[in-house]
Design a protein around this motif. Structure first.
Motif, PDB file in Angstrom:
ATOM      1  N   TRP A 158       7.323  11.578   7.878  1.00 17.71           N
ATOM      2  CA  TRP A 158       7.015  12.211   6.594  1.00 17.71           C
ATOM      3  C   TRP A 158       7.383  13.701   6.600  1.00 17.71           C
ATOM      4  O   TRP A 158       6.620  14.529   6.115  1.00 17.71           O
ATOM      5  CB  TRP A 158       5.523  12.058   6.282  1.00 17.71           C
ATOM      6  CG  TRP A 158       5.136  10.653   5.945  1.00 17.71           C
ATOM      7  CD1 TRP A 158       5.451   9.990   4.795  1.00 17.71           C
ATOM      8  CD2 TRP A 158       4.356   9.750   6.733  1.00 17.71           C
ATOM      9  NE1 TRP A 158       4.919   8.717   4.832  1.00 17.71           N
ATOM     10  CE2 TRP A 158       4.243   8.537   6.020  1.00 17.71           C
ATOM     11  CE3 TRP A 158       3.745   9.842   8.001  1.00 17.71           C
ATOM     12  CZ2 TRP A 158       3.549   7.436   6.498  1.00 17.71           C
ATOM     13  CZ3 TRP A 158       3.051   8.742   8.472  1.00 17.71           C
ATOM     14  CH2 TRP A 158       2.961   7.554   7.724  1.00 17.71           C
ATOM     15  N   HIS A 180       4.132  11.762   0.390  1.00 12.46           N
ATOM     16  CA  HIS A 180       3.690  10.452  -0.118  1.00 12.46           C
ATOM     17  C   HIS A 180       2.488  10.690  -1.039  1.00 12.46           C
ATOM     18  O   HIS A 180       1.956  11.808  -1.104  1.00 12.46           O
ATOM     19  CB  HIS A 180       3.355   9.470   1.009  1.00 12.46           C
ATOM     20  CG  HIS A 180       2.407   9.984   2.057  1.00 12.46           C
ATOM     21  ND1 HIS A 180       1.917   9.199   3.059  1.00 12.46           N
ATOM     22  CD2 HIS A 180       1.831  11.219   2.244  1.00 12.46           C
ATOM     23  CE1 HIS A 180       1.107   9.909   3.834  1.00 12.46           C
ATOM     24  NE2 HIS A 180       1.046  11.127   3.355  1.00 12.46           N
ATOM     25  N   SER A 182      -0.311   9.152  -0.672  1.00  8.42           N
ATOM     26  CA  SER A 182      -1.532   8.792   0.055  1.00  8.42           C
ATOM     27  C   SER A 182      -2.603   9.890   0.101  1.00  8.42           C
ATOM     28  O   SER A 182      -3.798   9.566   0.159  1.00  8.42           O
ATOM     29  CB  SER A 182      -1.181   8.322   1.471  1.00  8.42           C
ATOM     30  OG  SER A 182      -0.322   7.203   1.407  1.00  8.42           O
ATOM     31  N   GLN A 185      -5.614   9.332  -1.943  1.00  9.28           N
ATOM     32  CA  GLN A 185      -6.711   8.449  -1.505  1.00  9.28           C
ATOM     33  C   GLN A 185      -7.915   9.307  -1.124  1.00  9.28           C
ATOM     34  O   GLN A 185      -9.049   9.053  -1.536  1.00  9.28           O
ATOM     35  CB  GLN A 185      -6.298   7.633  -0.275  1.00  9.28           C
ATOM     36  CG  GLN A 185      -5.229   6.587  -0.516  1.00  9.28           C
ATOM     37  CD  GLN A 185      -5.017   5.742   0.738  1.00  9.28           C
ATOM     38  OE1 GLN A 185      -5.930   5.566   1.546  1.00  9.28           O
ATOM     39  NE2 GLN A 185      -3.816   5.209   0.893  1.00  9.28           N
ATOM     40  N   ARG A 206      10.588  14.803   0.320  1.00  9.18           N
ATOM     41  CA  ARG A 206      10.825  14.629   1.754  1.00  9.18           C
ATOM     42  C   ARG A 206      12.065  15.389   2.189  1.00  9.18           C
ATOM     43  O   ARG A 206      13.007  15.556   1.411  1.00  9.18           O
ATOM     44  CB  ARG A 206      10.993  13.151   2.107  1.00  9.18           C
ATOM     45  CG  ARG A 206       9.660  12.448   2.108  1.00  9.18           C
ATOM     46  CD  ARG A 206       9.678  11.140   2.833  1.00  9.18           C
ATOM     47  NE  ARG A 206       8.480  10.392   2.445  1.00  9.18           N
ATOM     48  CZ  ARG A 206       8.230   9.138   2.755  1.00  9.18           C
ATOM     49  NH1 ARG A 206       9.113   8.466   3.478  1.00  9.18           N
ATOM     50  NH2 ARG A 206       7.134   8.551   2.354  1.00  9.18           N
ATOM     51  N   GLN A 220       6.339   7.759  -5.961  1.00 12.50           N
ATOM     52  CA  GLN A 220       5.618   6.637  -5.354  1.00 12.50           C
ATOM     53  C   GLN A 220       4.486   6.216  -6.284  1.00 12.50           C
ATOM     54  O   GLN A 220       4.113   6.941  -7.210  1.00 12.50           O
ATOM     55  CB  GLN A 220       4.996   7.043  -4.013  1.00 12.50           C
ATOM     56  CG  GLN A 220       5.987   7.139  -2.873  1.00 12.50           C
ATOM     57  CD  GLN A 220       5.295   7.244  -1.519  1.00 12.50           C
ATOM     58  OE1 GLN A 220       4.117   7.604  -1.427  1.00 12.50           O
ATOM     59  NE2 GLN A 220       6.034   6.941  -0.463  1.00 12.50           N
ATOM     60  N   GLU A 222       0.530   4.683  -5.595  1.00 13.33           N
ATOM     61  CA  GLU A 222      -0.444   4.466  -4.530  1.00 13.33           C
ATOM     62  C   GLU A 222      -1.606   3.702  -5.130  1.00 13.33           C
ATOM     63  O   GLU A 222      -1.983   3.957  -6.272  1.00 13.33           O
ATOM     64  CB  GLU A 222      -0.938   5.842  -4.046  1.00 13.33           C
ATOM     65  CG  GLU A 222      -1.868   5.806  -2.867  1.00 13.33           C
ATOM     66  CD  GLU A 222      -1.064   5.814  -1.562  1.00 13.33           C
ATOM     67  OE1 GLU A 222       0.142   6.115  -1.606  1.00 13.33           O
ATOM     68  OE2 GLU A 222      -1.658   5.520  -0.511  1.00 13.33           O
ATOM     69  N   THR A 263      -4.365   3.093   8.024  1.00 15.19           N
ATOM     70  CA  THR A 263      -4.848   1.743   7.707  1.00 15.19           C
ATOM     71  C   THR A 263      -4.942   0.929   8.994  1.00 15.19           C
ATOM     72  O   THR A 263      -4.181   1.134   9.941  1.00 15.19           O
ATOM     73  CB  THR A 263      -3.900   1.018   6.721  1.00 15.19           C
ATOM     74  OG1 THR A 263      -2.553   1.301   7.075  1.00 15.19           O
ATOM     75  CG2 THR A 263      -4.166   1.439   5.294  1.00 15.19           C
ATOM     76  N   GLY A 296       4.036  -0.262   1.666  1.00 17.02           N
ATOM     77  CA  GLY A 296       3.176  -0.348   2.830  1.00 17.02           C
ATOM     78  C   GLY A 296       1.757  -0.574   2.341  1.00 17.02           C
ATOM     79  O   GLY A 296       1.412  -0.212   1.217  1.00 17.02           O
ATOM     80  N   CYS A 297       0.923  -1.171   3.192  1.00 19.71           N
ATOM     81  CA  CYS A 297      -0.453  -1.416   2.743  1.00 19.71           C
ATOM     82  C   CYS A 297      -1.353  -1.674   3.942  1.00 19.71           C
ATOM     83  O   CYS A 297      -0.892  -1.726   5.083  1.00 19.71           O
ATOM     84  CB  CYS A 297      -0.492  -2.608   1.786  1.00 19.71           C
ATOM     85  SG  CYS A 297       0.012  -4.158   2.556  1.00 19.71           S
ATOM     86  N   ALA A 319      -5.555  -0.262   0.669  1.00 22.51           N
ATOM     87  CA  ALA A 319      -4.680   0.717   0.040  1.00 22.51           C
ATOM     88  C   ALA A 319      -3.252   0.206   0.131  1.00 22.51           C
ATOM     89  O   ALA A 319      -2.926  -0.625   0.980  1.00 22.51           O
ATOM     90  CB  ALA A 319      -4.796   2.070   0.730  1.00 22.51           C
ATOM     91  N   PHE A 320      -2.449   0.673  -0.783  1.00 25.70           N
ATOM     92  CA  PHE A 320      -1.031   0.316  -0.719  1.00 25.70           C
ATOM     93  C   PHE A 320      -0.231   1.444  -1.357  1.00 25.70           C
ATOM     94  O   PHE A 320      -0.765   2.237  -2.136  1.00 25.70           O
ATOM     95  CB  PHE A 320      -0.754  -1.011  -1.451  1.00 25.70           C
ATOM     96  CG  PHE A 320      -1.283  -1.051  -2.862  1.00 25.70           C
ATOM     97  CD1 PHE A 320      -0.509  -0.588  -3.924  1.00 25.70           C
ATOM     98  CD2 PHE A 320      -2.554  -1.535  -3.122  1.00 25.70           C
ATOM     99  CE1 PHE A 320      -1.003  -0.615  -5.220  1.00 25.70           C
ATOM    100  CE2 PHE A 320      -3.049  -1.567  -4.425  1.00 25.70           C
ATOM    101  CZ  PHE A 320      -2.278  -1.111  -5.471  1.00 25.70           C
ATOM    102  N   GLY A 321       1.036   1.544  -0.972  1.00 22.56           N
ATOM    103  CA  GLY A 321       1.877   2.584  -1.545  1.00 22.56           C
ATOM    104  C   GLY A 321       3.335   2.191  -1.452  1.00 22.56           C
ATOM    105  O   GLY A 321       3.788   1.702  -0.422  1.00 22.56           O
TER     106      GLY A 321
END
Ligand code: DAH
Length: 351
Positions: A158, A180, A182, A185, A206, A220, A222, A263, A296-297, A319-321
């Protein structure tokens, strides 16, 4: 000039005025007879003063009569000329009702915006509220709070754009373009109490060389759900429902083990290819793989929950993104992510 002469003067004037072929000729004739300086009738009027008193009334009346006739003739001719002009203009104008109409250029939403709204709408049907968060983020939310401390090898994944000392308060505490969504969250969990169901679409940054599927500025979405009895099957069910609404009712979803520091367990989700359903080895959507990697999750890591003051024994969550452009590419068939940001209307207008 006797009354007789005035009458024939008026006759001549009326005839000339009636024969004037255009506005200019009419004006010339008017000036010739009614002109203030040396119009023929003006001259005649001036003469009244030098006449014997007995002749004045009859002569004056004759002058007035001549003037009235000439003025009426000017008025009439002027109207006739105007009507003729309009008629000529109309005759020269052709309305071709068979011509295609002029194109009205309507604006529209950018395909990535359309996709973002669809994602929000679909998750709303599953009980998820859409929230947004800052694009410029603290290291704490982007990494630390997500179990990625300084020096953690996962930071490689990242790498982002750093902004030095943006508030001027602490040079040792730089901010960054969030790599991201995330970090949201953590922000949401800090601000709310469970149960939580939110989806966060947003721009990310990025440090990246761009190619057909990577941009250094991208979007993204999330998702986060926290409750007392959430399990991996809730995660799967939610993502199935999402996939069906985005890509149709027959979609399969593949979970494979993956690793994310925030996660446990973690998974990667792929949808079975809606274009070839795994049957075309040369499919340009899935590349023949039959699966399209989407996000991803995983189940939110207990340490992440503990850090925001939640008791992991009581609360769990998933969680997912995933990348929004990825979804937009899949839905539109756009072969290159960079097309979305080149502002070429020939591309954008197709959606
Ligand atoms: N933030 C991750 C990335 O950008 C994707 C991701 C993985 C998001 C797992 C999640 C998650 O919420 O649970 O690669």
């Amino acid at each position: 000039m006797a009354g007789e002469e005035l009458r024939s003067l008026a006759d001549r004037a009326v005839a000339e005025i009636g024969a004037a072929v255009d506005e200019a000729a009419l004006e010339a004739a008017r000036v010739r007879y009614l002109g203030r300086k040396d119009g023929a009738l003006t001259e005649a009027t001036k003469r009244i003063g030098s006449l014997p008193a007995a002749e004045k009334p009859a002569y004056g009346a004759a002058v007035n009569e001549a003037k009235r006739r000439i003025e009426a003739a000017v008025e009439e001719r002027s109207g006739a000329l105007r009507t003729a002009t309009v008629a000529r203009e109309l005759a020269g104008e052709h309305v071709d009702a068979t011509l295609p109409p002029r194109r009205v250029r309507l604006g529209r939403l950018h395909p990535v915006t359309q996709t973002m709204r669809d994602v929000s709408r679909i998750f709303a049907t599953l009980g998820f509220e859409t929230v947004e968060g800052p694009e410029i983020e603290w290291d704490y939310y982007a990494f630390e709070a997500l179990n990625i401390p300084a020096g953690h090898p996962a930071r490689e994944k990242w790498q982002t754009l750093w902004i030095s000392n943006p508030l001027g308060d602490d040079p040792a505490r730089p901010m960054l373009g969030r790599p991201h969504t995330s970090p949201m969250q953590v922000r949401v969990m800090e601000q709310r109490k469970p149960p939580i169901r939110v989806v966060i679409p947003g721009r990310c940054y990025r440090y990246e060389a761009t190619d057909a599927i990577r941009e250094s500025i991208f979007f993204q979405y999330e998702g986060l759900a926290i409750d007392e009895k959430l399990t991996m099957s809730d995660l799967k069910g939610t993502l199935y429902a999402f996939a069906r609404q985005v890509f149709g009712s027959d979609r399969k979803i593949r979970f494979r083990v993956d690793y994310f520091p925030f996660t446990e367990p973690s998974a990667e989700i792929a949808f079975d290819c809606f274009a070839c359903e795994g049957k075309d080895p040369h499919c340009r959507v899935c590349g023949g793989d039959g699966w399209i990697e989407a996000a991803g999750c995983g189940m939110v890591h207990p340490d992440v929950l503990r850090r925001v003051g939640y008791d992991p024994k009581r609360y769990q969550g998933f969680a997912f993104g995933g990348g929004l452009e990825r979804l937009a590419m899949l839905r539109t068939g756009a072969p290159d992510i960079r097309l979305f940001y080149q502002n070429d209307l020939r591309f954008l207008e197709q959606f």
